[in-house]
Design an enzyme around this catalytic site. Structure first.
Site: not given
Ligand code: PEP
Ligand code: MG
Length: 893
Positions: A22, A100, A102, A336, A452, A758, A777, A780, A845, A865
């Site tokens: 502001k 709203g 503060m 703004r 939840h 992984e 790859s 995650t 992936c 990628y």
């Molecule tokens: C992962 O673990 O990120 C993965 C892509 O393999 P999955 O989900 O099949 O375990």
């Molecule tokens: Mg996996």
């Protein structure tokens, strides 16, 4: 010495960190020569200091003195002067808008004496002066001294009853003077001293109260939900009061330079005659459309339109504006860059490019993947203009309708009978999970975006509206106001807007999805939204460094992802190919007692796998397809231990012979694991069951050769899951290379072999693993599971809501990459992997591949990628483009 106070003429729009949104924009407007009431801003740093010390900030008083003197000079009045008082507003204003949350105190400077001076200023308007004074005592009492607001409301109510009137406006000056006395008594009773009469003391106390409001419960909660850092503090704006409630030639309003709902240009906004801004917000009286101001006060209207054009031209964006007209004189109180819907964001960005205000780089940064995702959900067709039954927080987008069910068990039962259901609960807990899965949508009366219900629904991609506190949930019904909605009645919930409707609202498919699918109704081809999406996506693709692949394991998904712009498949999970009527073959494999029995089972599976892969390679002809060898523990393909044990025991009891059942039970018992996620899965399975990976490798290579024979261009990549040590990969690789050489021969087909990263150990030994891998790859999902020690299948529903509530993290690390922990493992592996093998291809992936925030992180790390589910592909494309543009910077205009 630190400077804590800035006159409006000293700041500018880029000083939001210090002056808040502001304050920075008031300064910008002042410097543009627009009519802003004089004022100054106390910095957020002063607030941080005050909150850290819990008291008075050295040097602040003197600075305020100086700026107040300048303000008095500019206005030609002194704060609280009995004869001709200057009054000021004291308003919060943080870097990020927290609407709203503060505090604000208006009319500071009024006291028993200056009330008469104010009346004179207002043309001997006693009513106005006493009304202003009672508003000050009420606001000051509540905000600064924690007096319960109800007590003031009670006193006001009594005054109206005594007079026999319904509305505040029917109270005259004498009534309001009496009300001031009543308010002062309320104040003294709660605070222990009289309402402060010294204007400067009022100002200091009001400023400190605004500082403290940064840590009010609701502000803390809001920050957590919106992921606003807790240590920013708020700036405080002290501004000369202007009054919109001085008669019919006064008023107040809000204006938008374009329609924030659709992005169309035009005059949008509301005006309320003879009123203060607070009256508009409180919605006490009905506002007029802004266009009506032209008839009421043409001079101010024309001036306002001119200012709107100036602001748009200056900010190069949609601006929203708050203004007041005091007896025919227009004042700008705030501007703004305005909030807008997802559709408007795209449309406006494209319009601004057309109008030459911004370039395409800038336009792409003005929209987000989250907005694009919203546009890809089906929406309610609201052309019949249904009025909502109630409203809550849009917690998980989408449009769903169904019969009301009030328990998880009923949801499961009715959904089992083929009905669409909406699960309505006060709040949900982990026991409601089956019902949430069965329902089309979820509606709760309590909890916000991190409850939840919200977290779990988002995780499942299910429509959810939470915190609809207008509803009262009972056993077999819920009520809204006086209206009763019974179990079995049809309702519709909109997880994007938070609106809930009675009955079935028809659902309209997304035209943006139709556009991506290539089956857009030609009548919509020139629709502004579709053209805008086309323009911005094309530019994002041009700029992106990251390619976007998809996670797909059927030809149908592969084809859709390709239409959505995927550059290949980053993860083809092969395990689903072992389900359905192939289960029996898998059972044969597991129960095999001899090498021959095992080889027979594998030989039966192999042609089926080859056909699966050929289908996918065809759809992705010319693009890379990463096929991951089977990953989950094999017992997942067998019946459950409990059920089987009961069946075998019952058969025995009946004296029936079931050798197959007993063999199966023995196998299930043998394979049973306490922690299957950490057990015999991934590469471990390939090493333990001879021929299993070999069968898959052969199927992949044969499918590729078959496509090449058809004249296609297959680009298979074989990926080994759950590798933790280079030796595991080397063993699989040696066998695979042999098979590939045998199958491929001189067909010209090239097959790459790589691994998932992984398991944390793989990330930490990436330099060694890269010696045996042509690509990495990042998985995650598992990497997050193992880095945090969180069971990925359980924790989100079990206790993450509590972690989110406590602010341990702002978002589930399974949803958005944990940069500091899991992200660090990714960086280490990427750097060490590339150091060991310079051309190493790197991708991700896990689910994070489609998460906007995480895509930016993967761009920063320099991956090649990201791979995500087909519907996320456009989102990731857009974010990849944004990440590239933001990291190179651009002068934008
Ligand atoms: C992962 O673990 O990120 C993965 C892509 O393999 P999955 O989900 O099949 O375990
Ligand atoms: Mg996996």
């Amino acid at each position: 010495m630190e400077k804590y106070v800035y006159d409006f003429a000293e700041g500018n729009k880029d000083m939001k960190d210090l002056l808040g949104g502001k304050g920075a924009n008031l300064a910008e407007m002042t410097n543009l020569g627009l009519p802003v009431p004089a004022g100054f801003t106390i910095t957020s740093q002063a607030c941080q200091r005050y909150l850290a010390q819990g008291t008075h900030v050295d040097g602040l008083d003197e600075e305020i003195d100086r700026h107040l003197a300048a303000l008095e000079e500019a206005m030609g009045r002194k704060l609280g002067d009995p004869a001709d008082p200057l009054l000021v507003s004291v308003r919060s204003g943080a870097k990020f808008s927290m609407p709203g949350m503060m505090e604000t105190v208006l009319n500071v400077g009024l006291n028993d004496e200056s009330v008469a001076g104010l009346s004179r200023q207002a043309g001997d308007n006693d009513r106005f002066a006493w009304d202003s004074y009672r508003r000050l005592i009420q606001m000051f009492g509540k905000t600064v001294c924690d007096v319960p607001g109800d007590e003031f409301e009670d006193a006001l109510h009594k005054a109206k009853v005594a007079k026999g009137v319904k509305d505040d406006v029917q109270l005259d000056a004498d009534d309001l003077r009496a009300l001031v006395s009543a308010y002062k008594k309320v104040f003294a009773k709660h605070v222990g001293h009289d309402f402060p009469q010294d204007p400067r003391h009022q100002l200091d106390l009001a400023i400190e109260a605004v500082f403290r409001s940064w840590n009010a419960d609701r502000a803390v909660l809001y920050r957590r939900q919106e992921r606003i850092p807790a240590d920013l503090g708020t700036a405080v704006n002290v501004v000369a009061m202007v009054f919109g409630n001085l008669g019919p030639d006064s008023g107040t309003g809000v204006a938008f330079t374009r329609d924030p709902a659709t992005g169309e240009s035009g005059i949008y906004g509301d005006y309320l005659q003879n009123a203060q801004g607070e009256d508009v917000v409180a919605g006490i009286r009905n506002t007029l459309p802004l266009a009506d101001l032209e008839k009421i006060d043409k001079k101010s209207y024309d001036e306002l339109l001119g200012i709107m054009a100036t602001l748009e031209g200056h900010y190069h964006d949609l601006c929203d504006i708050e203004f007041t007209i005091e007896r025919g004189k227009l004042w700008m109180l705030q501007t703004r860059v305005g909030k807008r819907t997802a559709a408007a964001a795209f449309t406006i960005a494209a319009q601004l490019v057309d109008e030459g205000m911004i370039d395409l780089d800038e336009a792409v940064t003005r929209v987000s993947g989250a907005q694009l995702a919203q546009l890809m959900f089906p929406r309610f067709d609201l052309s019949a203009d249904p009025s909502p039954l109630t409203r809550g927080v849009g917690a998980s987008p989408g449009a769903a309708f169904g019969e009301v069910v009030l328990t998880s068990a009923d949801a499961v039962a009715r959904a089992g009978a083929g009905k669409n259901v909406i699960l309505v609960r006060r709040e949900t807990n982990p026991d409601d999970l089956p019902g949430m899965i069965a329902a089309q949508g979820i509606l709760t009366s309590r909890g916000g975006k991190t409850s939840h219900a919200a977290v779990v629904a988002r995780g499942m991609g299910k429509t959810c509206v939470c915190g609809a506190d207008g509803i009262e949930v009972g056993r077999d019904r819920f009520t809204v106001g006086g209206q009763v909605v019974h179990e079995g009645d049809m309702i519709s919930v909109d997880g994007t807007t938070g609106r809930v409707y009675l009955g079935e609202v028809p659902v309209r498919p997304s035209e943006v999805v139709q556009y991506f699918e290539g089956d857009l109704d030609p009548a919509l081809a020139n629709e502004p939204l579709v053209s805008a999406v086309h323009l911005l996506m094309t530019h994002a693709d041009e700029k992106a460094k990251l390619k976007v692949r998809t996670n797909a394991d059927t030809g149908v998904d592969a084809a859709r992802a390709r239409r959505f712009g995927a550059h290949g498949i980053g993860l083809c999970r092969t395990e689903h190919m072992f389900l359905g009527d192939r289960r029996e073959l898998v059972e044969r494999l597991i129960l095999a007692r001899t090498e021959t029995e095992r080889n027979d089972a594998l030989s039966a599976l192999q042609p089926l796998q080859r056909a699966d892969f050929l289908d996918i390679f065809r759809e992705m002809n010319g693009l890379p397809v990463t096929v991951r060898l089977i990953d989950p523990p094999l017992h997942e393909f067998l019946p459950s231990l409990e059920e089987l044990a009961v069946q075998v025991a019952v058969a025995k009891e009946r004296g029936e012979d079931s050798p197959r059942g007993e063999r199966m039970l023995a196998a299930v018992r043998r394979m049973h694991e306490q922690n299957p996620m950490l057990g015999l899965r991934g590469v471990r399975l390939g090493l333990v069951i001879p021929g299993l990976f070999g069968m898959q490798v052969r199927a992949i290579a044969e499918a590729a050769v078959a496509l090449a024979a058809e004249g296609g261009h297959p680009r298979p990549e074989i990926m080994v899951p759950l590798v933790g040590a280079v030796q595991e990969l080397e063993t699989v690789r040696a066998e695979a290379e042999k098979i590939i050489a045998e199958v491929v021969g001189d067909s010209g087909v090239e097959v790459l072999i790589g691994t998932m990263i992984e398991v944390p150990r793989a990330a930490l030994t990436a330099g060694q693993i890269a010696e045996a891998a042509e690509f990495f790859s990042f998985g995650t999902n598992d990497l997050t599971q193992m880095a945090w020690g969180f069971s990925r299948d359980d924790v989100e529903g079990a206790f993450f809501w509590r972690y989110l509530e406590l602010g341990i993290f702002g978002i589930s690390p399974f949803e958005s990459i944990d940069r500091d922990g899991v992200g660090r493992l990714v960086r280490i592996a990427a750097d060490e992997g590339r150091a060991a093998r310079p051309g190493l291809k790197l991708g991700v992936c896990g689910e994070h591949g489609g998460d906007p925030e995480s895509v930016h992180f993967f761009h920063e790390v320099g991956l090649d990628y990201v791979s995500c589910s087909p519907f996320r592909v456009p989102v990731a494309r857009l974010e990849a483009g944004r990440a590239a543009i933001e990291s190179t910077g651009s002068d934008h205009r």
